[in-house]
Design a protein around this motif. Structure first.
Motif, short mmCIF file in Angstrom:
data_model
loop_
_atom_site.label_atom_id
_atom_site.label_comp_id
_atom_site.label_asym_id
_atom_site.label_seq_id
_atom_site.Cartn_x
_atom_site.Cartn_y
_atom_site.Cartn_z
N PRO A 142 16.49 1.91 -27.32
CA PRO A 142 15.90 0.94 -28.24
C PRO A 142 15.32 -0.34 -27.62
CG PRO A 142 18.25 0.59 -28.15
CD PRO A 142 17.96 1.74 -27.21
N THR A 143 15.42 -0.58 -26.30
CA THR A 143 15.04 -1.90 -25.78
C THR A 143 13.53 -2.10 -25.67
OG1 THR A 143 15.06 -1.23 -23.45
CG2 THR A 143 17.16 -1.99 -24.42
N GLY A 144 12.75 -1.00 -25.62
CA GLY A 144 11.31 -1.13 -25.47
C GLY A 144 10.85 -1.37 -24.05
N ARG A 145 11.73 -1.20 -23.07
CA ARG A 145 11.33 -1.38 -21.66
C ARG A 145 10.44 -0.23 -21.20
NH1 ARG A 145 10.81 -2.51 -17.34
NH2 ARG A 145 12.59 -2.67 -15.97
N VAL A 146 9.44 -0.57 -20.37
CA VAL A 146 8.62 0.42 -19.68
C VAL A 146 9.01 0.36 -18.21
CG1 VAL A 146 6.28 1.13 -19.09
CG2 VAL A 146 6.74 0.12 -21.33
N PHE A 147 9.59 1.41 -17.69
CA PHE A 147 10.11 1.36 -16.33
C PHE A 147 8.96 1.32 -15.32
CE2 PHE A 147 13.80 3.63 -18.44
CZ PHE A 147 14.58 2.47 -18.50
N GLU A 178 -0.33 -3.83 -23.18
CA GLU A 178 -0.84 -4.47 -21.96
C GLU A 178 0.09 -5.62 -21.53
OE1 GLU A 178 -3.28 -3.64 -20.10
OE2 GLU A 178 -4.35 -2.17 -21.35
N PRO A 179 0.28 -5.83 -20.23
CA PRO A 179 -0.36 -5.17 -19.08
C PRO A 179 0.47 -4.00 -18.53
CG PRO A 179 0.87 -7.06 -18.31
CD PRO A 179 1.08 -7.00 -19.80
N HIS A 180 1.42 -3.52 -19.29
CA HIS A 180 2.34 -2.50 -18.80
C HIS A 180 1.65 -1.13 -18.78
CE1 HIS A 180 5.43 -5.55 -19.09
NE2 HIS A 180 4.96 -5.83 -20.30
N PRO A 281 9.43 -6.41 -26.83
CA PRO A 281 9.37 -5.07 -26.21
C PRO A 281 8.03 -4.85 -25.51
CG PRO A 281 9.11 -4.91 -28.59
CD PRO A 281 9.45 -6.33 -28.30
N GLU A 282 8.08 -4.07 -24.42
CA GLU A 282 6.89 -3.73 -23.66
C GLU A 282 6.21 -2.48 -24.22
OE1 GLU A 282 9.03 -5.42 -19.59
OE2 GLU A 282 8.71 -3.26 -19.85
#
Length: 344
Positions: A142-147, A178-180, A281-282
């Motif tokens: 659920p964190t919305g991180r983009v590794f 963006e920018p991920h 979130p990303e």
């Protein structure tokens, strides 16, 4: 009551999808020509086209297998490749149906704990020597991180070192801001990776029950192909039609939707009360909110008439959190935020 919990969008369906389904309904509803194709023909082709165009990954269509959804695919793979007692490493907190799957199937969870790190999240890799599988959810729910590439490379090195199968749930890849950038794990470790995805999240098609597994691992591919051909079912013509239409003709709708969601995630940052800890979130349309104590989802539902996911079912690290779905209209998000103002 405003339901802001289930991971569905409160938005209209992409016109390209609606039109494709109406054409199919008005035409031939008999057996499709691809019925006996193990990769569901046009589904595999559309998947490969999309991965190539968006992520510079050229998957082999012969390695694609259809499933009804990602939960079914994960359970089928664990059933074939693992046994009770085999550890499964997953970033935690985690998508709660996966946690339920591990518990029911008696595959012990080995959490890779996500920790707050300023405006984002980080993790430290634990010892994975007692694991059989790495279940990688990227973008993370659920964190919305983009590794990042560096993080994915470290995970790949650990998977190699401990001889792990990697199941990469990449269903939120089309919802990265963006920018991920989303990097398919199969571009880093192709012969250990099973990539799972679907049009259902980005195009709001949860009810069509159609997803894709790309079986990059030769041993798993052989094990899956040794199963009876219809034991996991097969996709419907409507599921395939909707998915192909979304992936080939829905990107204008998707771009508008992602722009709306991008505005919403920043609106939350400006307007959420101080009682809610929020990291923008990303990716995804899900806000993981720290609320300081357990049981706050029930309090919010009772006092603000907004239904959120309680964080506890998401496993380690979720006890003091709630999850909010912001994939709705500006008017409804405004009302949600007005109601949350009264929560202290």
């Amino acid at each position: 009551m405003i339901p802001a919990w289930v991971a569905d969008m409160d938005l209209p369906t992409a016109p390209a999808v609606t039109e494709a389904l109406l054409r199919r309904a008005a035409g031939d509803l008999g057996y499709p020509t691809w019925l006996v194709d193990p990769n569901a023909g046009p589904l595999a082709e559309a998947f490969a086209e999309r991965m190539t165009a968006r992520y510079d990954w050229r998957p082999d269509t012969a390695h694609v297998r259809p499933f009804s959804d990602l939960n079914q695919a994960v359970q089928a793979i664990l059933q074939v490749w693992t046994k009770p007692g085999d550890g499964v490493a997953v970033h935690a907190p985690l998508y709660h149906p996966f946690l339920d799957t591990l518990r029911i199937m008696e595959r012990p969870l080995r959490p890779i704990q996500m920790e707050p790190d300023g405006a984002t999240w980080r993790f430290e890799l634990p010892d994975l020597s007692d694991c059989r599988v790495l279940l990688l959810v990227n973008p993370h729910n659920p964190t919305g991180r983009v590794f990042t590439r560096a993080e994915l490379t470290a995970l790949a090195e650990s998977a190699e070192r401990h001889d792990l199968l990697v199941i990469a749930d990449e269903i939120h890849a089309d919802l990265v801001y963006e920018p991920h950038r989303h990097i398919p794990f199969a571009t880093i470790l192709p012969e250990r990776t099973v990539t799972l995805t679907s049009a259902t999240k980005a195009f709001n098609l949860g009810g069509i029950r159609c997803s894709v597994a790309h079986l990059g691992h030769p041993g798993l591919r052989a094990a899956m192909d040794a199963q009876p051909p219809f034991v996991y079912g097969s996709p419907s013509v409507f599921g395939v039609e909707a998915t192909v239409a979304a992936w080939r003709h829905g990107d204008d709708w998707l771009a508008e939707t992602v722009a709306l969601l991008d505005r919403h995630r920043h609106t939350l940052a400006r307007r959420l009360p101080a009682a809610f800890g929020y990291r923008v979130p990303e990716a995804t349309y899900l806000a993981w909110l720290e609320v300081g104590r357990p049981g706050m989802a029930e309090v919010i539902e009772r006092e603000a008439r907004v239904r959120l996911n309680d964080g506890a079912p998401f496993g380690p690290g979720g006890e003091h959190c709630v999850r909010l779905n912001f994939a709705t209209t500006e008017a409804i998000l405004d009302e949600i935020l007005n109601r949350l103002t009264h929560i202290g």
